[in-house]
Design a protein around this motif. Structure first.
Motif, PDB file in Angstrom:
ATOM      1  N   GLY A 248       0.829  -1.201   0.000  1.00 14.20           N
ATOM      2  CA  GLY A 248       0.000   0.000   0.000  1.00 14.20           C
ATOM      3  C   GLY A 248       0.861   1.248   0.000  1.00 14.20           C
ATOM      4  N   LYS A 249       0.358   2.291   0.668  1.00 17.97           N
ATOM      5  CA  LYS A 249       0.993   3.597   0.585  1.00 17.97           C
ATOM      6  C   LYS A 249       2.146   3.740   1.589  1.00 17.97           C
ATOM      7  N   VAL A 250       3.080   2.834   1.531  1.00 19.97           N
ATOM      8  CA  VAL A 250       4.198   2.895   2.461  1.00 19.97           C
ATOM      9  C   VAL A 250       5.478   2.862   1.630  1.00 19.97           C
ATOM     10  N   ASN A 251       6.516   3.525   2.120  1.00 17.77           N
ATOM     11  CA  ASN A 251       7.740   3.641   1.316  1.00 17.77           C
ATOM     12  C   ASN A 251       8.419   2.299   1.048  1.00 17.77           C
ATOM     13  N   ASN A 252       8.692   1.545   2.126  1.00 17.89           N
ATOM     14  CA  ASN A 252       9.418   0.295   1.938  1.00 17.89           C
ATOM     15  C   ASN A 252       8.452  -0.884   1.968  1.00 17.89           C
ATOM     16  N   THR A 253       7.890  -1.195   0.822  1.00 14.61           N
ATOM     17  CA  THR A 253       6.981  -2.335   0.787  1.00 14.61           C
ATOM     18  C   THR A 253       7.792  -3.619   0.812  1.00 14.61           C
ATOM     19  N   GLY A 254       7.187  -4.680   1.308  1.00 12.23           N
ATOM     20  CA  GLY A 254       7.889  -5.963   1.309  1.00 12.23           C
ATOM     21  C   GLY A 254       7.455  -6.846   2.448  1.00 12.23           C
ATOM     22  N   LEU A 255       8.175  -7.949   2.609  1.00 13.56           N
ATOM     23  CA  LEU A 255       7.863  -8.875   3.691  1.00 13.56           C
ATOM     24  C   LEU A 255       8.650  -8.471   4.912  1.00 13.56           C
ATOM     25  N   VAL A 256       7.969  -8.413   6.046  1.00  8.38           N
ATOM     26  CA  VAL A 256       8.680  -8.138   7.281  1.00  8.38           C
ATOM     27  C   VAL A 256       8.342  -9.239   8.277  1.00  8.38           C
ATOM     28  N   GLU A 257       9.318  -9.642   9.059  1.00  9.08           N
ATOM     29  CA  GLU A 257       9.028 -10.616  10.109  1.00  9.08           C
ATOM     30  C   GLU A 257       9.367  -9.963  11.432  1.00  9.08           C
TER      31      GLU A 257
END
Lengths: 127, 606
Positions: B367-376
């Motif tokens: 969505g509207k976030v700078n660092n998109t990706g998978l986070v754990e």
């Protein structure tokens, strides 16, 4: 395979693939080839690495693949381990950046400006 | 060749912090003036997250991290650290800024707020190499379980770990496993000659919009799931496991197939595994993409070759599941935790995260976030830490509005919830749910009514049609929401949304229908004013709903630069150069392009 054979194999492979220890004489170029990496062009990048390494007659480099690091905003990502250099993750690597990684990082010991990314997290196995 | 050290200065393209550019310039300048520019290379690096503490400077190879660095600090960093080898203590990250909930896995300078248990091998090993998996403790858990542990020991560790199912509902894994084990033992006791077959199932039918955690695990570390299923097979005396993956994941399927073949070759699957007398096979079953097949009973029906519709529970699959036999079914992420728990012990695992929700959770941050990706992240982390410290904040410096979690079964968390620790229970209490882990960030431009309409459209599409509350209720909710976004609704509709949603929650057959109204109920709670604005004032506060938006050019502000007219995709803006322009409302498609390109603020949205 028996239990003891598995243990022997693990010991051997740990030494061979030991990922954290320095002093490797090989250059390792590890490309994130999950769906997100491939969608962003990782296959072309892999091809470029092979070509540019050959062009410069770099013998001691290995190009390998891995799954996704999770840095989707920076795909394709490539981790580079070279002797005498810190391990570095590069992001937004296109064919041009791949060439620069070989020519500057691997051959000259210089990081490629604007493409270095931080490792997102430590993992439970190498803490 | 090379440099003695490397100095990374955070500098994302989308970063709004001018200071980091200054810090970079100043560091280069000072290094040159001091004559160390052949010893240290100063480079610009991508966003580190932690933007609240920016700008960030990291020195390699010693990995020293400096936060809140200002241009004035460059001289000291170069003099003391780079030239003098003495770190600058006052700029280093303090311990209290590091991650809580992580005593067992904390390491020095643990600033990233993430820790990788499930994703421990993703992005590290070659997923097609069983050797690389084995080199990183792969199949060590299976070895330990087969040689040292009884079925009760395995369940004991699982219980001590507190692991809860990562597929959505968060049911304790040890309870599921134990129900199955007890049923297997009962059958062995009461009718040993006609025991039903026990099955181990991996649910890889990841269907929430914006969720791709399971895909990444299967693509990046397929052996972790296979090993975990074998452990469960040994525990529950099962001989067969099934991985149900959607056919839309061709790469995950290819890597799984390869991994299964390799495990066979090494004698880690098949007959007499590790010569312990244990036999276990794993098969892949492809799903055709029906969302409801992620529901466990529908998934089992689909494996059996039947139409993917749910059956009423109880009996639960743990007792009567696949081919009427006791069945353990967990999702990919849950399985991926199991080898680590067996290796390190349940107690170790339970110390990560919070008391009621141990371990980590993988989120797909989009969505509207700078660092998109998978986070754990460890359970108990706050939404603020995920969105700002890891995600680098909302894109284009816009205002954070909400995060959608749990997909079509979930709800929204608002700015008010930014500091709530995230775990299974806190999310349910807020009317959302963990779900499988999709996390979609929304900003001021997103209309909550329209977002909700989108989720309902999804649920209506995916309803299997077997039960009336879901089939008819979903349609009704969707048509009301559409009317609201078109400005054709009235007050009564809000009550109807409530009533229909309520009925669906209580009367639907399976989780799909029971949870389909959640986005409606959650947004009605948090954003009732937006619904009311659409209905009473015929106004969309986010200026998103096309039927309610009108673009006009302010004659006072327009200088006649013609940019908007040239950018308009339907050529409906008219006017001479240097004269006031006007928009032909009949032709306007409300794309907002003119609004975005006008440098003089002359385009008004109403």
């Amino acid at each position: 395979m028996t239990v003891s054979e598995l243990r022997d194999l693990r010991e051997r492979k740990e030494k061979e693939h030991g990922r954290q220890g320095p002093g490797t004489s090989q250059v390792q170029i590890i490309i994130g080839m999950g769906t997100s990496g491939i969608a962003a062009g990782a296959k072309e990048v892999m091809k470029t690495f092979s070509e540019v390494l050959e062009e410069h007659e770099v013998q001691n480099a290995q190009v390998r693949k891995t799954g996704s690091l999770g840095l989707d905003h920076a795909e394709p990502t490539v981790e580079v381990a070279a002797p005498g250099m810190p391990r570095v993750i590069y992001g937004q690597v296109d064919e041009e950046v791949a060439r620069q990684i070989v020519e500057r990082h691997i051959l000259e010991g210089e990081l490629v400006d604007k493409h270095v990314y931080d490792r997102p997290a430590p993992d439970a196995l190498t803490e | 060749m090379g440099y003695r050290s490397y100095c990374l200065v955070c500098s994302g393209d989308k970063c709004k912090n001018e200071a980091s550019r200054e810090v970079y310039k100043e560091l280069r300048h000072v290094a040159e003036a001091r004559g160390v520019d052949r010893e240290v290379q100063v480079v610009r690096a991508g966003c580190f997250g932690l933007c609240r503490s920016g700008p960030i400077v990291k020195l390699l190879p010693d990995e020293t991290l400096y936060v809140g660095v200002q241009p004035d600090d460059a001289q000291q960093l170069v003099d003391d650290h780079i030239a003098g080898g003495k770190p600058v203590e006052r700029l280093m990250l303090r311990d209290e800024d590091c991650m809580p909930h992580l005593e067992t896995v904390r390491q020095t300078g643990f600033y990233q707020k993430q820790v990788r248990l499930v994703l421990r091998n993703c992005g590290l090993i070659d997923p097609d190499s069983i050797d690389e998996y084995i080199a990183r403790q792969g199949y060590a858990a299976l070895e330990k379980v087969l040689t040292e542990m009884s079925a009760d020991d395995v369940i004991g560790e699982l219980k001590a770990s507190g692991l809860r199912g990562r597929g959505g509902a968060g049911f304790p894994a040890h309870l599921k496993w134990n129900f199955t084990l007890q049923e297997v033992r009962r059958q062995a006791r009461e009718n040993p000659d006609s025991m039903s077959e026990v099955s181990i199932v991996c649910n890889g039918d990841e269907g929430d919009p914006g969720a791709y955690m399971d895909r990444s695990v299967l693509e990046g570390d397929p052996h972790s799931v296979i090993e975990a299923m074998a452990i469960a097979g040994y525990t529950m005396r099962a001989r067969r496991g099934y991985i149900y993956v959607r056919a839309e994941y061709p790469l995950a399927i290819a890597r799984l197939e390869h991994a299964i073949a390799q495990a066979h070759e090494y004698g880690l699957l098949g007959r007499n595994i590790l010569e312990t007398g244990f036999d276990f096979e794993v098969e892949i079953r492809l799903g055709a993409g029906a969302f409801v097949c992620g529901e466990e009973t529908a998934l089992l029906a689909s494996i059996q070759g039947e139409r993917g519709t749910p059956w009423p529970r109880p009996p639960y699959p743990a007792v009567v599941g696949l081919w009427d036999g006791p069945t353990v079914i967990n999702n990919v992420e849950t399985w991926a935790n199991v080898p680590l728990i067996m290796l390190r012990g349940g107690e170790w695992f339970s110390r990560i995260g919070t008391e009621s929700s141990s371990g980590t959770k993988v989120f797909a941050l989009t969505g509207k976030v700078n660092n998109t990706g998978l986070v754990e992240v460890p359970m108990g982390i706050t939404l603020r830490e995920i969105v700002y410290d890891i995600g680098g904040g909302v894109r284009d410096g816009k205002e954070f509005k909400a995060v959608q979690t749990g997909g079509p079964s979930g709800g929204v968390l608002t700015a008010e919830h930014l500091d709530t620790p995230i775990d299974f229970d806190s999310l349910s209490a807020l009317g959302s749910m963990m779900g499988s882990g999709g996390m979609i960030v929304m900003d001021e431009d997103d209309c909550m009514v329209d977002v909700t309409r989108f989720y309902l459209e999804f649920s209506v599409d995916e309803s299997c049609g077997k039960c009336a509350p879901c089939r008819i209720g979903g349609q009704k909710l969707h048509s009301i929401l559409s009317r609201i976004t078109e400005g054709r609704a009235h007050d009564q509709d809000l009550e109807n949304l409530d009533a229909i949603g309520n009925a669906m929650q209580h009367a639907s057959l399976c989780g799909l229908g029971q949870t389909a109204p959640n986005p409606v109920i959650s947004t009605l709670q948090s954003f009732r004013d937006e619904y009311e604005a659409h209905i009473r004032d015929r106004r969309c506060p986010a200026r998103h709903c096309k039927a309610l938006v009108r673009y006009e050019i302010d004659p006072e502000a327009c200088i006649g630069c013609t940019v908007c007219a040239r950018k308009c995709p339907v050529n409906c803006i008219h006017g001479e150069r240097k004269a006031v322009h006007w928009i032909d409302q009949e032709e306007c498609i409300k794309c907002g392009e003119c609004y975005a390109v006008c440098k003089f603020g002359a385009v008004r949205v109403s």
